[in-house]
Enzyme design. Structure first.
Site, short mmCIF file in Angstrom:
data_model
loop_
_atom_site.label_atom_id
_atom_site.label_comp_id
_atom_site.label_asym_id
_atom_site.label_seq_id
_atom_site.Cartn_x
_atom_site.Cartn_y
_atom_site.Cartn_z
N HIS A 1 2.22 4.22 -5.26
CA HIS A 1 2.60 5.40 -6.08
C HIS A 1 3.23 4.67 -7.56
O HIS A 1 2.53 3.93 -7.76
CB HIS A 1 4.20 5.93 -5.58
CG HIS A 1 5.14 4.67 -5.34
ND1 HIS A 1 5.73 3.83 -6.12
CD2 HIS A 1 5.63 4.01 -3.99
CE1 HIS A 1 6.26 2.82 -5.73
NE2 HIS A 1 6.54 2.95 -4.56
N HIS B 1 4.09 1.09 -8.19
CA HIS B 1 2.95 0.07 -7.91
C HIS B 1 2.11 0.07 -9.16
O HIS B 1 1.51 -0.95 -9.54
CB HIS B 1 2.21 0.33 -6.57
CG HIS B 1 2.94 0.16 -5.52
ND1 HIS B 1 3.09 1.52 -4.27
CD2 HIS B 1 3.73 -0.77 -4.60
CE1 HIS B 1 3.97 1.26 -3.64
NE2 HIS B 1 4.02 -0.05 -3.70
N GLN C 1 7.59 -9.49 7.87
CA GLN C 1 8.94 -9.18 6.92
C GLN C 1 9.63 -8.00 7.54
O GLN C 1 10.67 -7.40 7.15
CB GLN C 1 8.62 -9.08 5.47
CG GLN C 1 7.76 -7.75 5.25
CD GLN C 1 7.41 -7.81 3.57
OE1 GLN C 1 6.54 -8.37 3.10
NE2 GLN C 1 8.06 -6.72 2.79
N GLY D 1 0.69 -1.21 0.01
CA GLY D 1 0.08 -0.05 -0.08
C GLY D 1 0.80 1.41 -0.06
O GLY D 1 2.04 1.39 -0.25
N TYR D 2 0.15 2.35 0.54
CA TYR D 2 0.86 3.77 0.27
C TYR D 2 1.11 3.83 -1.49
O TYR D 2 2.55 4.04 -1.51
CB TYR D 2 1.81 4.04 1.26
CG TYR D 2 1.65 5.53 1.57
CD1 TYR D 2 0.54 6.28 2.21
CD2 TYR D 2 2.65 6.47 1.27
CE1 TYR D 2 0.34 7.62 2.61
CE2 TYR D 2 2.80 7.69 1.24
CZ TYR D 2 1.52 8.39 2.00
OH TYR D 2 1.86 9.66 2.25
N GLY E 1 8.41 -5.53 -9.07
CA GLY E 1 9.20 -4.74 -9.39
C GLY E 1 10.63 -5.00 -9.37
O GLY E 1 11.00 -5.47 -8.38
N GLN E 2 11.41 -4.53 -10.58
CA GLN E 2 12.80 -4.58 -10.22
C GLN E 2 13.48 -3.70 -9.02
O GLN E 2 14.54 -4.05 -8.71
CB GLN E 2 13.61 -3.95 -11.60
CG GLN E 2 14.98 -4.29 -11.70
CD GLN E 2 15.88 -3.44 -12.57
OE1 GLN E 2 15.30 -2.97 -13.74
NE2 GLN E 2 16.98 -3.21 -12.32
N LYS E 3 12.72 -2.63 -8.66
CA LYS E 3 13.25 -1.94 -7.64
C LYS E 3 13.84 -2.97 -6.45
O LYS E 3 14.65 -2.72 -5.71
CB LYS E 3 12.06 -1.07 -7.06
CG LYS E 3 12.35 -0.54 -5.65
CD LYS E 3 13.00 0.63 -5.61
CE LYS E 3 13.30 1.42 -4.32
NZ LYS E 3 12.74 0.80 -3.14
#
Ligand code: PAJ
Length: 284
Positions: free
Chosen positions: A27, A30, A54, A24-25, A140-142
């Site tokens: 951007h 996402h 986690q 969530g939160y 994501g690759q992030k």
């Protein structure tokens, strides 16, 4: 042995359900995953769950940013059909006692810096895979190591799904989008651009033909040192499959780092692939 006599289930050859797990939160990072899922899947589900297992005891679980009404609006606009927003007690009821441990690829980098982190990630993602039975799951690759861990888990535990890796979405000045960027003061926000600068200095050295790991790590350390607010936790030039630190690169490189800016811990990475890498860390 499994003998296939005829196709009895249309799901075997079409792509129906896409899943985008999040905390969530939301951007643009996402939302890029959601749009990608929307363009490829008949049905798109997302989850919003700040997964307690986690987070380490001294991490930011309690203050992790949350805004469910806004998130739901954004997901609807991105074309998501269904959102799961469970309470911790629903995902981890009393007497919960089964966890997923991915062994080798969780030892280094984020796994070393955040003990137990990937056990929590693998467990919640396994639960989400079982709940939604997706044909494709989007990440994501992030969070490059997270992708490696989830792909390993999906292979090892025989989930018949594709793990799709989407490129890192960045702010105009290069900072990787992250829900945690909200913690930064304006001065820290400016300082945070040093991560992407450092990655690009190493990238230029790689592109000039350097295949040894240490000069790449050294270049990133030196660039980070030019920013007094940045406190590097680790800097890595690793083999993109084993995630072991590189002596000499044979099959690409994953450059990554975790850096504290004030109390905020930021991560970022870049990587180059070759044919072998297509298997592990495909960004399409
Ligand atoms: P979260 O940090 O919310 O990220 C959800 C997904 O969005 C992850 O796959 C992450 O890699 C991706 N993402 C985050 N920032 C991005 C960016 N700037 N560009 C592209 N993608 C980005 O990662 C998690 O949540 C959790 O560990 C989770 C997988 C949901 C399990 O709890």
């Amino acid at each position: 042995m499994l003998v296939l006599l005829k196709f009895v289930n249309s799901r075997w050859h079409t792509r129906h359900v896409g899943l985008v797990p999040t905390m969530g939160y939301l951007h643009e990072g996402h939302l890029s995953l959601c749009r990608r899922a929307r363009s490829e899947c008949a049905h798109v589900a997302a989850s919003i769950f700040v997964n307690p297992t986690q987070f380490g005891p001294n991490e930011d679980l309690a203050r992790y940013p949350r805004d469910l009404p806004r998130d739901l609006r954004l997901l609807e606009q991105a074309g998501v059909d269904l959102v799961l927003t469970p309470d911790p007690g629903e995902m981890y009821p009393p007497n919960f006692q089964t966890y997923v441990t991915v062994e080798q690829v969780t030892q280094s980098l984020e796994g070393a810096a955040r003990p137990g982190h990937f056990r929590g990630v693998a467990t919640v993602v396994a639960k989400l895979f079982n709940i939604f039975q997706p044909d494709r799951a989007y990440f994501g690759q992030k969070d490059a190591q997270q992708v490696v861990v989830i792909k390993q888990m999906a292979r090892d535990l025989d989930w018949a799904l594709d793990v799709i890796v989407c490129p890192t979405v960045r702010e105009p000045d290069g900072l990787a989008m992250s829900s945690r960027n909200i913690y930064l003061t304006p001065e820290q926000r400016r300082a945070a651009t040093v991560l992407y600068r450092a990655l690009n200095v190493a990238k230029a050295i790689w592109e000039s033909g350097q295949r040894e790991g240490e000069p790449l790590r050294q270049a990133m350390r030196e660039t980070l040192a030019t920013e007094s607010l940045a406190r590097p936790e680790y800097v890595s030039a690793a083999d993109p499959i084993s995630l072991d630190e590189l002596g000499i690169a044979r099959r690409g490189v994953l450059l990554s780092m975790a850096v504290r800016i004030g109390a905020t811990r930021l991560i970022d990475n870049l990587f180059w692939n070759d044919v072998l890498l297509q298997e592990r860390l495909v960004v399409r």
